[in-house]
Design a protein around this motif. Structure first.
Motif, PDB file in Angstrom:
ATOM      1  N   GLU A 145       8.488  -0.283  -1.203  1.00  0.00           N
ATOM      2  CA  GLU A 145       7.886  -1.582  -1.500  1.00  0.00           C
ATOM      3  C   GLU A 145       6.642  -1.875  -0.665  1.00  0.00           C
ATOM      4  O   GLU A 145       6.109  -2.962  -0.735  1.00  0.00           O
ATOM      5  CB  GLU A 145       8.922  -2.691  -1.280  1.00  0.00           C
ATOM      6  CG  GLU A 145      10.095  -2.618  -2.233  1.00  0.00           C
ATOM      7  CD  GLU A 145       9.686  -2.805  -3.679  1.00  0.00           C
ATOM      8  OE1 GLU A 145       8.841  -3.658  -3.977  1.00  0.00           O
ATOM      9  OE2 GLU A 145      10.218  -2.081  -4.531  1.00  0.00           O
ATOM     10  N   THR A 146       6.195  -0.970   0.149  1.00  0.00           N
ATOM     11  CA  THR A 146       5.030  -1.213   0.981  1.00  0.00           C
ATOM     12  C   THR A 146       3.792  -0.583   0.357  1.00  0.00           C
ATOM     13  O   THR A 146       3.887   0.281  -0.509  1.00  0.00           O
ATOM     14  CB  THR A 146       5.242  -0.634   2.388  1.00  0.00           C
ATOM     15  OG1 THR A 146       5.431   0.777   2.290  1.00  0.00           O
ATOM     16  CG2 THR A 146       6.439  -1.264   3.067  1.00  0.00           C
ATOM     17  N   SER A 147       2.632  -1.024   0.808  1.00  0.00           N
ATOM     18  CA  SER A 147       1.404  -0.440   0.289  1.00  0.00           C
ATOM     19  C   SER A 147       1.223   0.952   0.885  1.00  0.00           C
ATOM     20  O   SER A 147       1.683   1.245   1.991  1.00  0.00           O
ATOM     21  CB  SER A 147       0.206  -1.334   0.608  1.00  0.00           C
ATOM     22  OG  SER A 147       0.073  -1.489   1.992  1.00  0.00           O
ATOM     23  N   LEU A 148       0.559   1.801   0.129  1.00  0.00           N
ATOM     24  CA  LEU A 148       0.336   3.180   0.552  1.00  0.00           C
ATOM     25  C   LEU A 148      -0.961   3.309   1.333  1.00  0.00           C
ATOM     26  O   LEU A 148      -1.948   2.648   1.040  1.00  0.00           O
ATOM     27  CB  LEU A 148       0.233   4.097  -0.671  1.00  0.00           C
ATOM     28  CG  LEU A 148       1.456   4.258  -1.546  1.00  0.00           C
ATOM     29  CD1 LEU A 148       1.147   5.188  -2.708  1.00  0.00           C
ATOM     30  CD2 LEU A 148       2.632   4.779  -0.751  1.00  0.00           C
ATOM     31  N   ASN A 149      -0.947   4.206   2.299  1.00  0.00           N
ATOM     32  CA  ASN A 149      -2.146   4.625   3.014  1.00  0.00           C
ATOM     33  C   ASN A 149      -1.860   6.040   3.489  1.00  0.00           C
ATOM     34  O   ASN A 149      -1.304   6.242   4.569  1.00  0.00           O
ATOM     35  CB  ASN A 149      -2.462   3.691   4.177  1.00  0.00           C
ATOM     36  CG  ASN A 149      -3.796   4.032   4.825  1.00  0.00           C
ATOM     37  OD1 ASN A 149      -4.523   4.916   4.379  1.00  0.00           O
ATOM     38  ND2 ASN A 149      -4.115   3.327   5.894  1.00  0.00           N
ATOM     39  N   LEU A 150      -2.173   7.021   2.633  1.00  0.00           N
ATOM     40  CA  LEU A 150      -1.821   8.411   2.883  1.00  0.00           C
ATOM     41  C   LEU A 150      -3.061   9.282   3.008  1.00  0.00           C
ATOM     42  O   LEU A 150      -4.050   9.064   2.319  1.00  0.00           O
ATOM     43  CB  LEU A 150      -0.963   8.951   1.725  1.00  0.00           C
ATOM     44  CG  LEU A 150       0.326   8.193   1.415  1.00  0.00           C
ATOM     45  CD1 LEU A 150       0.968   8.759   0.156  1.00  0.00           C
ATOM     46  CD2 LEU A 150       1.285   8.270   2.594  1.00  0.00           C
ATOM     47  N   GLY A 151      -2.960  10.291   3.842  1.00  0.00           N
ATOM     48  CA  GLY A 151      -4.035  11.258   3.986  1.00  0.00           C
ATOM     49  C   GLY A 151      -3.551  12.636   3.589  1.00  0.00           C
ATOM     50  O   GLY A 151      -2.360  12.950   3.694  1.00  0.00           O
ATOM     51  N   LEU A 154      -5.478   8.226  -0.059  1.00  0.00           N
ATOM     52  CA  LEU A 154      -5.068   7.298  -1.108  1.00  0.00           C
ATOM     53  C   LEU A 154      -4.583   6.037  -0.409  1.00  0.00           C
ATOM     54  O   LEU A 154      -3.626   6.085   0.384  1.00  0.00           O
ATOM     55  CB  LEU A 154      -3.955   7.893  -1.974  1.00  0.00           C
ATOM     56  CG  LEU A 154      -3.425   6.989  -3.085  1.00  0.00           C
ATOM     57  CD1 LEU A 154      -4.507   6.728  -4.135  1.00  0.00           C
ATOM     58  CD2 LEU A 154      -2.189   7.605  -3.734  1.00  0.00           C
ATOM     59  N   LYS A 155      -5.257   4.920  -0.670  1.00  0.00           N
ATOM     60  CA  LYS A 155      -4.925   3.668   0.018  1.00  0.00           C
ATOM     61  C   LYS A 155      -4.878   2.515  -0.979  1.00  0.00           C
ATOM     62  O   LYS A 155      -5.843   2.262  -1.696  1.00  0.00           O
ATOM     63  CB  LYS A 155      -5.980   3.366   1.085  1.00  0.00           C
ATOM     64  CG  LYS A 155      -5.697   2.101   1.856  1.00  0.00           C
ATOM     65  CD  LYS A 155      -6.724   1.858   2.930  1.00  0.00           C
ATOM     66  CE  LYS A 155      -6.363   0.595   3.693  1.00  0.00           C
ATOM     67  NZ  LYS A 155      -7.245   0.364   4.817  1.00  0.00           N
ATOM     68  N   ASP A 156      -3.736   1.828  -1.022  1.00  0.00           N
ATOM     69  CA  ASP A 156      -3.623   0.633  -1.862  1.00  0.00           C
ATOM     70  C   ASP A 156      -4.469  -0.473  -1.254  1.00  0.00           C
ATOM     71  O   ASP A 156      -4.446  -0.683  -0.036  1.00  0.00           O
ATOM     72  CB  ASP A 156      -2.168   0.172  -1.952  1.00  0.00           C
ATOM     73  CG  ASP A 156      -1.281   1.143  -2.713  1.00  0.00           C
ATOM     74  OD1 ASP A 156      -1.802   2.028  -3.411  1.00  0.00           O
ATOM     75  OD2 ASP A 156      -0.040   1.000  -2.602  1.00  0.00           O
ATOM     76  N   VAL A 157      -5.202  -1.202  -2.112  1.00  0.00           N
ATOM     77  CA  VAL A 157      -6.084  -2.253  -1.616  1.00  0.00           C
ATOM     78  C   VAL A 157      -5.796  -3.629  -2.218  1.00  0.00           C
ATOM     79  O   VAL A 157      -6.462  -4.600  -1.866  1.00  0.00           O
ATOM     80  CB  VAL A 157      -7.579  -1.869  -1.815  1.00  0.00           C
ATOM     81  CG1 VAL A 157      -7.942  -0.668  -0.957  1.00  0.00           C
ATOM     82  CG2 VAL A 157      -7.904  -1.615  -3.269  1.00  0.00           C
ATOM     83  N   THR A 158      -4.817  -3.712  -3.124  1.00  0.00           N
ATOM     84  CA  THR A 158      -4.389  -5.005  -3.666  1.00  0.00           C
ATOM     85  C   THR A 158      -2.865  -5.044  -3.684  1.00  0.00           C
ATOM     86  O   THR A 158      -2.200  -4.033  -3.464  1.00  0.00           O
ATOM     87  CB  THR A 158      -4.893  -5.245  -5.110  1.00  0.00           C
ATOM     88  OG1 THR A 158      -4.262  -4.293  -5.997  1.00  0.00           O
ATOM     89  CG2 THR A 158      -6.399  -5.149  -5.215  1.00  0.00           C
ATOM     90  N   ARG A 159      -2.348  -6.210  -3.998  1.00  0.00           N
ATOM     91  CA  ARG A 159      -0.902  -6.334  -4.228  1.00  0.00           C
ATOM     92  C   ARG A 159      -0.599  -5.750  -5.612  1.00  0.00           C
ATOM     93  O   ARG A 159      -1.442  -5.787  -6.501  1.00  0.00           O
ATOM     94  CB  ARG A 159      -0.476  -7.790  -4.199  1.00  0.00           C
ATOM     95  CG  ARG A 159      -0.547  -8.409  -2.828  1.00  0.00           C
ATOM     96  CD  ARG A 159       0.055  -9.815  -2.877  1.00  0.00           C
ATOM     97  NE  ARG A 159       0.043 -10.420  -1.576  1.00  0.00           N
ATOM     98  CZ  ARG A 159       1.033 -10.310  -0.696  1.00  0.00           C
ATOM     99  NH1 ARG A 159       2.108  -9.632  -1.003  1.00  0.00           N
ATOM    100  NH2 ARG A 159       0.952 -10.899   0.483  1.00  0.00           N
TER     101      ARG A 159
END
Length: 162
Positions: free
Chosen positions: A16-22, A141-146
């Motif tokens: 349920e959290t936003s992604l921020n992957l490298g 890859l990084k989520d930037v909105t809800r």
């Protein structure tokens, strides 16, 4: 410094959290590819910053990692897919003059070359592709909105290959 995804995260960890992957290797990129599969984006949201050696896409990705999807409508989220160390960009099967064109991302793969160089291949639906020549693999890859309800209200489907 980015840690490789395969060392500290799994596909299921996002929840349920936003992604921020490298991604610094092919295993890491496979995770990003799975999470970005079926993302859609207008061609206008594709940018190569030649001087910064960066290629960026603002995508509307399907939230494949969403464990609670059974409790609510399918969701998408806007995410940045960034590839750094880009030396050259080429595309095929895309009419770059059509500013209203919507593209659908099927996969992100890496074709290794010599000494860490290679090509990041963004395969698109409809036989289109974007090929990024890179000095070294470095993708984010990084989520930037809800998350928001997917406009189609449906989960993307893929026909079985026999």
């Amino acid at each position: 410094m980015n840690k490789p995804v395969s060392d500290d995260a799994r596909f299921e960890d996002a929840r349920e959290t936003s992604l921020n992957l490298g991604a610094l290797d092919m295993d890491d990129l496979q995770v990003i590819s799975g999470l970005a599969q079926d993302a859609v984006f207008p061609i206008a949201e594709m940018k190569w910053q030649k001087g910064a050696r960066r290629f960026a896409l603002l995508i509307n990705r399907f939230r494949w990692e969403d464990d609670s999807a059974a409790r609510h409508a399918p969701e998408r989220v806007q995410s940045l897919l960034i590839v750094d160390n880009v030396l050259h960009v080429a595309s095929q099967g895309i009419d770059r003059a059509d500013k209203d064109l919507i593209l659908s991302l099927l996969s992100v793969t890496f074709e290794p070359g010599e000494d860490g160089t290679g090509h990041v291949l963004l395969t698109l639906a409809g036989d289109g592709a974007i090929r990024l020549q890179v000095e070294a693999l470095d993708a984010t890859l990084k989520d930037v909105t809800r998350p928001y309800v997917a406009p189609s209200g449906k989960t993307p489907q893929h026909p079985e290959v026999s």
